[in-house]
Design an enzyme around this catalytic site. Structure first.
Site, PDB file in Angstrom:
ATOM      1  CG  LEU A  41      -2.128  -0.972   1.186  1.00  0.00           C
ATOM      2  CD1 LEU A  41      -2.839  -0.961   2.540  1.00  0.00           C
ATOM      3  CD2 LEU A  41      -3.244  -0.696  -0.041  1.00  0.00           C
ATOM      4  N   GLY A  42       2.093   1.183   0.681  1.00  0.00           N
ATOM      5  CA  GLY A  42       3.003   2.271   0.553  1.00  0.00           C
ATOM      6  C   GLY A  42       4.161   2.157   1.438  1.00  0.00           C
ATOM      7  N   GLY A  44       7.637   4.023   3.522  1.00  0.00           N
ATOM      8  CA  GLY A  44       8.408   5.354   3.841  1.00  0.00           C
ATOM      9  C   GLY A  44       9.844   5.118   4.619  1.00  0.00           C
ATOM     10  N   GLY A  45      10.292   5.974   5.190  1.00  0.00           N
ATOM     11  CA  GLY A  45      11.422   5.889   5.731  1.00  0.00           C
ATOM     12  C   GLY A  45      11.475   5.064   6.953  1.00  0.00           C
ATOM     13  CG  PHE A  46      10.195   5.532  10.342  1.00  0.00           C
ATOM     14  CD1 PHE A  46      11.100   5.211  11.459  1.00  0.00           C
ATOM     15  CD2 PHE A  46      10.082   6.609  10.009  1.00  0.00           C
ATOM     16  CE1 PHE A  46      11.836   6.544  12.246  1.00  0.00           C
ATOM     17  CE2 PHE A  46      10.540   7.714  10.224  1.00  0.00           C
ATOM     18  CZ  PHE A  46      11.466   7.917  11.512  1.00  0.00           C
ATOM     19  N   GLY A  47       9.693   1.923   7.168  1.00  0.00           N
ATOM     20  CA  GLY A  47       8.882   0.733   6.908  1.00  0.00           C
ATOM     21  C   GLY A  47       8.083   0.351   5.586  1.00  0.00           C
ATOM     22  CB  THR A  49       1.762   0.227   4.749  1.00  0.00           C
ATOM     23  OG1 THR A  49       2.407   1.185   5.552  1.00  0.00           O
ATOM     24  CG2 THR A  49       0.239  -0.138   5.055  1.00  0.00           C
ATOM     25  CE  LYS A  66      -0.267   1.935   9.178  1.00  0.00           C
ATOM     26  NZ  LYS A  66      -0.734   3.079   9.889  1.00  0.00           N
ATOM     27  CG  ASP A 164       2.711  12.414   8.722  1.00  0.00           C
ATOM     28  OD1 ASP A 164       2.998  13.494   8.123  1.00  0.00           O
ATOM     29  OD2 ASP A 164       3.156  11.353   8.048  1.00  0.00           O
TER      30      ASP A 164
END
Length: 349
Positions: A41-42, A44-47, A49, A66, A164
């Site tokens: 699904l997406g 980012g810098g932390f993992g 989804t 996640k 966020d």
């Protein structure tokens, strides 16, 4: 929660192609003997989804997994990461009792990675809604605020800062049209705090989105008013169709210049402008402050009617002079204001 250290060194060389959940996408294999991974699904810098199905429940309902990948250097920092993760996960579980926050279904650790399993909200983000249908009117944005501010107040009561808020993290549910706030930054920020020291630590530890995050958040000191700023910037996006980085800044004050791109009332513009003040001292401090300001702005047209120079109808005048029968609240307010103004005029003579 089990805390198996796993292979820590792999976390430093985070590689999408080597990720085992990515490799499981679309296959019949079950992750943790329970979840069928469908697609990404997406990321980012932390993992990353993922959209998944829970094969253990009747009907195999959809859920969101996640995968959080903190960068840790030792077993001790990994234990700290797990402890903070568990604490924040319990907070998310508590918040999930709200109908506009996804429910936390599970959380666990495995092979040096942390996982949150949450309710899947079927719908589309407000960012997509604006791109497909165009910008919103003042009335629509006011309605949006009336839906979102109670959520912020709920977070405030639970001492949680989202960190966020943006159109991409606001999903309009396809089933009933309600707006759901997703992707809380609290867990990511806690994990960022225990990341290994490096030259890029300040960039790594920042949780938020450029343009939607206020100055104090870039200094890693978010407060409740930080979410108000992000919500105000989201309103400006809904009105203009432009992200904050596309808007100009006032060269004198540094404030966002957005009023030239929209047609809104003076009172509403004043509220939004106060939500996005760069200075914390000039910004609304609590969600309830914005709610009160909005309610007052909504009542102003009625108050203006009360202050009209036209005389009251004889029907109301007669009732005031001869009987104590019921009068509409607008009429009572108008009478009180007229009496007050008459007294002020007499004093000034």
């Amino acid at each position: 929660m089990n805390r198996v250290l796993g292979n820590i060194t792999n976390l430093h060389q985070y590689n999408l192609q080597q990720n085992h959940l990515v490799q499981m996408c679309g296959s019949k294999d079950l992750f943790c003997d329970r979840y069928r991974i469908l697609r990404i699904l997406g990321r980012g810098g932390f993992g990353i989804t993922f959209l998944a199905q829970d094969a253990m429940l009747p009907g195999n309902p959809l859920c969101v997994i996640k995968q959080l990948c903190p960068k840790v250097a030792s077993a001790k920092t990994w234990q700290n990461a797990c402890q903070r993760f568990e604490k924040e996960a319990k907070t998310l579980a508590k918040l999930g009792s709200h109908s506009q926050i996804p429910m936390l279904l599970n959380y666990f650790e495995g092979n040096g990675e942390l996982y949150l399993v949450q309710e899947y909200v079927r719908g589309y983000t407000l960012a997509r809604e604006v791109k497909q249908n165009g910008t919103k009117t003042e009335t629509e944005v006011k309605q949006f605020l009336q839906e979102l501010l109670p959520i912020l107040h709920y977070l405030y009561q639970n001492q949680v800062i989202h960190r966020d808020i943006k159109p991409q993290n606001l999903v309009r549910c396809a089933d009933d049209g309600r707006i759901v706030l997703i992707d809380f930054g609290a867990v990511k920020e806690q994990l960022a705090d225990i990341c290994i020291n490096s030259v890029h630590q300040a960039q790594t530890n920042f949780v938020g989105t450029m343009g939607f995050a206020p100055p104090e958040q870039f200094s890693l000191r978010p407060v409740y008013a930080s979410d108000i700023y992000a919500l105000g910037m989201t309103c400006i996006y809904l009105l203009t169709g432009k992200s904050p980085v596309e808007l100009e800044n006032d060269s004198q004050t540094g404030e966002i210049r957005w009023l030239n791109d929209v047609n809104v009332s003076h009172n509403f513009a004043r509220i939004i402008s106060k939500m996005v003040k760069m200075s914390l001292d000039e910004r609304f401090q609590k969600p309830q402050d914005v709610i009160k300001a909005l309610n007052l702005a909504t009542d102003l047209p009625n108050l203006s009617d009360c202050l009209t120079s036209k005389p009251l109808s004889t029907r109301y005048q007669t009732k005031v002079e001869t009987t104590d029968s019921y009068l509409p609240s607008v009429a009572r307010t108008a009478i009180a204001i007229r009496e007050w103004k008459a007294k002020l005029k007499q004093r000034s003579v």
